[in-house]
Design a protein around this motif. Structure first.
Motif, PDB file in Angstrom:
ATOM      1  N   VAL A 115      50.331  20.263  31.224  1.00  0.00           N
ATOM      2  CA  VAL A 115      50.646  18.850  31.324  1.00  0.00           C
ATOM      3  C   VAL A 115      50.635  18.446  32.794  1.00  0.00           C
ATOM      4  CG1 VAL A 115      53.151  19.241  31.420  1.00  0.00           C
ATOM      5  CG2 VAL A 115      52.269  17.060  30.571  1.00  0.00           C
ATOM      6  N   ASN A 116      50.254  17.200  33.033  1.00  0.00           N
ATOM      7  CA  ASN A 116      50.226  16.664  34.383  1.00  0.00           C
ATOM      8  C   ASN A 116      51.040  15.379  34.440  1.00  0.00           C
ATOM      9  OD1 ASN A 116      48.081  18.576  35.285  1.00  0.00           O
ATOM     10  ND2 ASN A 116      46.868  17.433  33.802  1.00  0.00           N
TER      11      ASN A 116
ATOM     12  N   THR B 141      51.683   8.374  34.978  1.00  0.00           N
ATOM     13  CA  THR B 141      50.856   8.660  33.814  1.00  0.00           C
ATOM     14  C   THR B 141      50.944  10.138  33.465  1.00  0.00           C
ATOM     15  OG1 THR B 141      49.279   6.907  34.421  1.00  0.00           O
ATOM     16  CG2 THR B 141      48.537   8.555  32.836  1.00  0.00           C
TER      17      THR B 141
ATOM     18  N   GLY C 256      48.659  13.219  21.254  1.00  0.00           N
ATOM     19  CA  GLY C 256      48.209  12.481  22.429  1.00  0.00           C
ATOM     20  C   GLY C 256      48.982  11.218  22.736  1.00  0.00           C
TER      21      GLY C 256
ATOM     22  N   SER D  25      51.557  19.191  38.245  1.00  0.00           N
ATOM     23  CA  SER D  25      50.918  19.936  37.165  1.00  0.00           C
ATOM     24  C   SER D  25      51.877  20.980  36.632  1.00  0.00           C
ATOM     25  CB  SER D  25      49.636  20.610  37.662  1.00  0.00           C
ATOM     26  OG  SER D  25      48.677  19.650  38.048  1.00  0.00           O
TER      27      SER D  25
ATOM     28  N   GLN E 214      50.760  12.071  36.909  1.00  0.00           N
ATOM     29  CA  GLN E 214      50.221  11.313  38.029  1.00  0.00           C
ATOM     30  C   GLN E 214      51.238  10.263  38.408  1.00  0.00           C
ATOM     31  OE1 GLN E 214      47.306  11.717  39.815  1.00  0.00           O
ATOM     32  NE2 GLN E 214      48.089  10.099  41.151  1.00  0.00           N
TER      33      GLN E 214
ATOM     34  N   SER F 132      49.573  13.295  31.191  1.00  0.00           N
ATOM     35  CA  SER F 132      48.360  13.715  30.503  1.00  0.00           C
ATOM     36  C   SER F 132      48.423  15.214  30.314  1.00  0.00           C
ATOM     37  CB  SER F 132      47.120  13.322  31.317  1.00  0.00           C
ATOM     38  OG  SER F 132      47.103  13.996  32.570  1.00  0.00           O
ATOM     39  N   GLY F 133      47.497  15.726  29.519  1.00  0.00           N
ATOM     40  CA  GLY F 133      47.455  17.169  29.330  1.00  0.00           C
ATOM     41  C   GLY F 133      47.039  17.559  27.940  1.00  0.00           C
ATOM     42  N   ASP F 134      47.105  18.831  27.673  1.00  0.00           N
ATOM     43  CA  ASP F 134      46.754  19.406  26.380  1.00  0.00           C
ATOM     44  C   ASP F 134      47.975  20.154  25.874  1.00  0.00           C
ATOM     45  OD1 ASP F 134      43.836  21.191  25.151  1.00  0.00           O
ATOM     46  OD2 ASP F 134      45.785  20.825  24.231  1.00  0.00           O
TER      47      ASP F 134
ATOM     48  N   THR G 184      51.949   8.912  24.131  1.00  0.00           N
ATOM     49  CA  THR G 184      52.760   9.031  25.338  1.00  0.00           C
ATOM     50  C   THR G 184      53.889   7.998  25.339  1.00  0.00           C
ATOM     51  OG1 THR G 184      51.262   7.576  26.557  1.00  0.00           O
ATOM     52  CG2 THR G 184      50.853   9.948  26.706  1.00  0.00           C
TER      53      THR G 184
ATOM     54  N   ARG H  75      50.443  14.161  42.324  1.00  0.00           N
ATOM     55  CA  ARG H  75      50.100  14.634  40.976  1.00  0.00           C
ATOM     56  C   ARG H  75      50.791  15.966  40.754  1.00  0.00           C
ATOM     57  NH1 ARG H  75      46.105  13.700  37.144  1.00  0.00           N
ATOM     58  NH2 ARG H  75      45.361  15.508  35.954  1.00  0.00           N
TER      59      ARG H  75
ATOM     60  N   ILE I 260      54.471  13.524  26.201  1.00  0.00           N
ATOM     61  CA  ILE I 260      53.181  13.495  25.526  1.00  0.00           C
ATOM     62  C   ILE I 260      53.274  14.414  24.312  1.00  0.00           C
ATOM     63  CG2 ILE I 260      52.226  15.302  27.038  1.00  0.00           C
ATOM     64  CD1 ILE I 260      49.479  13.884  26.677  1.00  0.00           C
TER      65      ILE I 260
END
Length: 116
Positions: free
Chosen positions: A80-81, A70, A57, A21, A83, A72-74, A59, A19, A53
């Motif tokens: 952001v991440n 995958t 939201g 970040s 995975q 993800s994040g804000d 992707t 993962r 992303i």
């Protein structure tokens, strides 16, 4: 000026997960999308888009990673991440966090090495 800092890279075996970040420091400009790119040095392919992303939201993924990675994040917080599951030796690369639809902000990169 905003600085993007990636973390989470390392050496793993094929089939493992990692993962990544990315977080921002410094000023926080408005950013409407964040991305992960990679540079697979051994293949000589150069910079390659991995995933995006948006602030809404949504992707998108490169075909090579779809179903395994995958994002993800804000985006509003510039975090952001990524995975990464079922890693393959071909995923070995330096991974970069990138901010903005114009790719204006880049992190320093984090190395991911996948052994067979």
């Amino acid at each position: 000026q905003v600085q993007l800092v990636e973390s989470g890279g390392g050496l793993v075996q094929a089939g493992d997960s990692l993962r990544l970040s990315c977080a921002a420091s410094g000023s926080r400009p408005y950013i409407n999308a964040m991305h992960w790119y990679r540079n697979r040095q051994l293949s000589g392919q150069g910079r390659e888009w991995v995933a995006t992303i948006t602030s809404s939201g949504s992707t998108k993924y490169a075909e090579a990673v779809k179903g395994r990675f995958t994002i993800s994040g804000d985006v509003s917080k510039i975090t952001v991440n990524l995975q990464m599951n079922d890693l393959k030796p071909d995923d070995t690369a330096v991974y970069y966090c990138v901010g903005g639809s114009n790719l204006g902000y880049w992190g320093q990169g984090t190395q991911v090495t996948v052994s067979s």
